[in-house]
Design an enzyme around this catalytic site. Structure first.
Site, PDB file in Angstrom:
ATOM      1  N   SER A  89       0.814  -1.217   0.000  1.00 52.09           N
ATOM      2  CA  SER A  89       0.000   0.000   0.000  1.00 52.09           C
ATOM      3  C   SER A  89       0.850   1.270   0.000  1.00 52.09           C
ATOM      4  O   SER A  89       0.297   2.370   0.025  1.00 52.09           O
ATOM      5  CB  SER A  89      -0.936   0.010   1.212  1.00 52.09           C
ATOM      6  OG  SER A  89      -0.209  -0.150   2.398  1.00 52.09           O
ATOM      7  N   THR A 210      -2.010   3.810   4.162  1.00 47.00           N
ATOM      8  CA  THR A 210      -1.083   4.931   3.988  1.00 47.00           C
ATOM      9  C   THR A 210      -0.221   4.973   5.223  1.00 47.00           C
ATOM     10  O   THR A 210      -0.713   4.675   6.309  1.00 47.00           O
ATOM     11  CB  THR A 210      -1.865   6.265   3.937  1.00 47.00           C
ATOM     12  OG1 THR A 210      -2.649   6.293   2.759  1.00 47.00           O
ATOM     13  CG2 THR A 210      -0.956   7.476   3.964  1.00 47.00           C
ATOM     14  N   THR A 228       1.704   6.988   0.069  1.00 48.13           N
ATOM     15  CA  THR A 228       0.817   5.861  -0.237  1.00 48.13           C
ATOM     16  C   THR A 228       0.844   5.528  -1.725  1.00 48.13           C
ATOM     17  O   THR A 228       1.189   6.376  -2.547  1.00 48.13           O
ATOM     18  CB  THR A 228      -0.637   6.218   0.157  1.00 48.13           C
ATOM     19  OG1 THR A 228      -1.472   5.070   0.010  1.00 48.13           O
ATOM     20  CG2 THR A 228      -1.202   7.324  -0.699  1.00 48.13           C
ATOM     21  N   ARG A 238      -6.463   8.822 -10.698  1.00 49.59           N
ATOM     22  CA  ARG A 238      -7.078   9.106  -9.398  1.00 49.59           C
ATOM     23  C   ARG A 238      -6.015   9.565  -8.390  1.00 49.59           C
ATOM     24  O   ARG A 238      -4.951   8.959  -8.266  1.00 49.59           O
ATOM     25  CB  ARG A 238      -7.782   7.857  -8.889  1.00 49.59           C
ATOM     26  CG  ARG A 238      -8.485   8.035  -7.530  1.00 49.59           C
ATOM     27  CD  ARG A 238      -7.633   7.594  -6.371  1.00 49.59           C
ATOM     28  NE  ARG A 238      -8.372   7.658  -5.108  1.00 49.59           N
ATOM     29  CZ  ARG A 238      -7.812   7.473  -3.912  1.00 49.59           C
ATOM     30  NH1 ARG A 238      -6.527   7.197  -3.812  1.00 49.59           N
ATOM     31  NH2 ARG A 238      -8.531   7.569  -2.813  1.00 49.59           N
ATOM     32  N   THR A 261      -5.709   8.218   7.121  1.00 48.61           N
ATOM     33  CA  THR A 261      -5.605   7.028   6.282  1.00 48.61           C
ATOM     34  C   THR A 261      -7.017   6.559   5.998  1.00 48.61           C
ATOM     35  O   THR A 261      -7.954   6.908   6.714  1.00 48.61           O
ATOM     36  CB  THR A 261      -4.776   5.930   6.988  1.00 48.61           C
ATOM     37  OG1 THR A 261      -4.642   4.807   6.110  1.00 48.61           O
ATOM     38  CG2 THR A 261      -5.420   5.477   8.281  1.00 48.61           C
ATOM     39  N   GLY A 262      -7.165   5.797   4.935  1.00 50.10           N
ATOM     40  CA  GLY A 262      -8.491   5.327   4.570  1.00 50.10           C
ATOM     41  C   GLY A 262      -8.929   5.889   3.235  1.00 50.10           C
ATOM     42  O   GLY A 262      -8.100   6.380   2.462  1.00 50.10           O
TER      43      GLY A 262
HETATM   44  N1  ASP Z   1      -5.800   7.515   1.991  1.00 55.04           N
HETATM   45  C1  ASP Z   1      -5.289   6.679   0.921  1.00 55.04           C
HETATM   46  C2  ASP Z   1      -5.907   7.106  -0.379  1.00 55.04           C
HETATM   47  O1  ASP Z   1      -7.084   7.382  -0.430  1.00 55.04           O
HETATM   48  C3  ASP Z   1      -5.487   5.224   1.132  1.00 55.04           C
HETATM   49  C4  ASP Z   1      -5.429   4.706   2.550  1.00 55.04           C
HETATM   50  O2  ASP Z   1      -4.862   5.330   3.425  1.00 55.04           O
HETATM   51  O3  ASP Z   1      -6.001   3.643   2.847  1.00 55.04           O
HETATM   52  O4  ASP Z   1      -5.220   7.112  -1.378  1.00 55.04           O
END
Ligand code: ASP
Length: 351
Positions: A89, A210, A228, A238, A261-262
């Site tokens: 990731s 991330t 990330t 994207r 994160t997310g």
């Molecule tokens: N925040 C990151 C993104 O949307 C992904 C993650 O942290 O899970 O690219």
């Protein structure tokens, strides 16, 4: 999965402690009470997202414990998961977009409010260091795509193939269905938050993460970094929250720092990390600020309960806070007293 979830108020994910549960509809949702005492660290200190934050913090600690600058510490820390081939990731070996391109996003911010970022960067394993060069050697904040790659090469970064055989195999497996669906860490059978397992191992449910890392040095100066490969199988082009200053990362040396994160789209819509720091400026603790930032996402978009977003914050006084939509988000803490703490964050929902 949603049916099995209860709305909880302040569950300690790692300890499995549910302090209150069930019975509240989303319409009744408001910021959860501050059920867990947040940890206060002594400077110098560093915090970062997820279990791989433990190794990142140790690299940052090498810098901080010798009196180094927080900016150098967060860059050193972020480079650890970027180089880790078992981490799909972040950085090298990150999962690609739907067309098979590994595109990386990163941002960095220092104690003066200086910031730099790259988005959609291909072929460079350490986007965080390119982001730092954007901050220090250009009049700009954000470089994207081919321009970011051109800049990186001009700066001496060596281009390489980032798609490893393992990541390619995972992508080819995904192409059989080609269904894009963000999957949170907390899905069934995914990982044990306290065991340090990789959530993003091939075949696991999770397909995004991330590292966000925040440090305060011995001078009391704050810096942050965020890096990330974004959401696996994303549309080409994207860009998530991580390279967007104020969304994935924000540092105000007078107040504190925050990172996220997310699912980045939800964080961008709510300018999440800036919101956390602004709430801290208005007097909320880092914990309360993270809770409100998550609550805002869920209030505005109830479907967000099926996604994961987590915030992590560090105040100027060393107080920490973390909160997520779902259980399973964990974060690593490090100061002179303890260098390998890994805590489970509280969450709105429990899987
Ligand atoms: N925040 C990151 C993104 O949307 C992904 C993650 O942290 O899970 O690219």
């Amino acid at each position: 999965m949603t049916d099995r979830r209860n709305l909880i108020r302040g569950a300690v994910a790692g300890a499995g402690l549910v302090l209150a549960s069930a019975g509240r509809s989303l319409a009744q949702f408001s910021s959860p009470p501050h059920a867990v005492r947040p940890v206060r660290l002594q400077k110098p200190c560093v915090v970062s997202t997820w279990d791989f934050g433990v190794a990142a913090n140790l690299a940052a600690w090498e810098v901080l414990s010798k009196g180094g600058r927080a900016l150098d510490a967060v860059e050193a820390g972020a480079r650890v998961p970027e180089a880790d081939l078992s981490n799909h990731s972040v950085g090298r070996a990150g999962y690609p977009d739907r067309d098979g391109h590994v595109t990386l996003d990163a941002s960095i911010m220092d104690e003066t409010g200086g910031c730099g970022a790259v988005a959609g960067l291909e072929h460079i394993a350490h986007p965080i260091s390119v982001a730092r060069r954007v901050m220090e050697r250009t009049p700009h904040v954000l470089l994207v795509g081919d321009g970011a790659l051109q800049f990186a090469i001009e700066q001496g970064f060596a281009p390489e193939e980032l798609l490893t055989p393992e990541s390619r195999a995972a992508w080819e497996e995904w192409r059989k269905s080609s269904k894009y669906q963000p999957r949170a860490n907390s899905e069934v059978g995914d990982y044990g938050a306290q065991k340090g397992d990789r959530r993003d191992r091939p075949g696991s449910a999770n397909n995004h993460d991330t590292i966000g890392i925040l440090a305060m040095d011995a001078n009391g100066d704050l810096s942050g970094a965020c890096t990330t490969s974004g959401m696996a199988w994303k549309l080409r082009g994207r860009v998530g929250d991580s390279p967007i200053i104020g969304a994935g990362l924000y540092v105000d040396n007078a107040v504190g720092a925050a990172t996220s994160t997310g699912v980045g789209e939800e964080v961008i819509r709510n300018v999440g990390s800036f919101l956390v720091v602004e709430l801290m400026r208005q007097g909320r603790s880092p914990q309360a600020a993270c809770e409100e930032a998550v609550a805002r996402i869920v209030r505005r978009k109830p479907q967000a309960r099926d996604l994961q977003v987590g915030f992590l914050a560090l105040s100027k006084s060393g107080e920490t806070g973390a909160f997520a939509i779902q259980s399973g988000f964990n974060y690593a803490l490090c100061d002179a007293a303890s260098q390998k703490q890994l805590l489970g964050a509280n969450s709105v929902y429990q899987a």
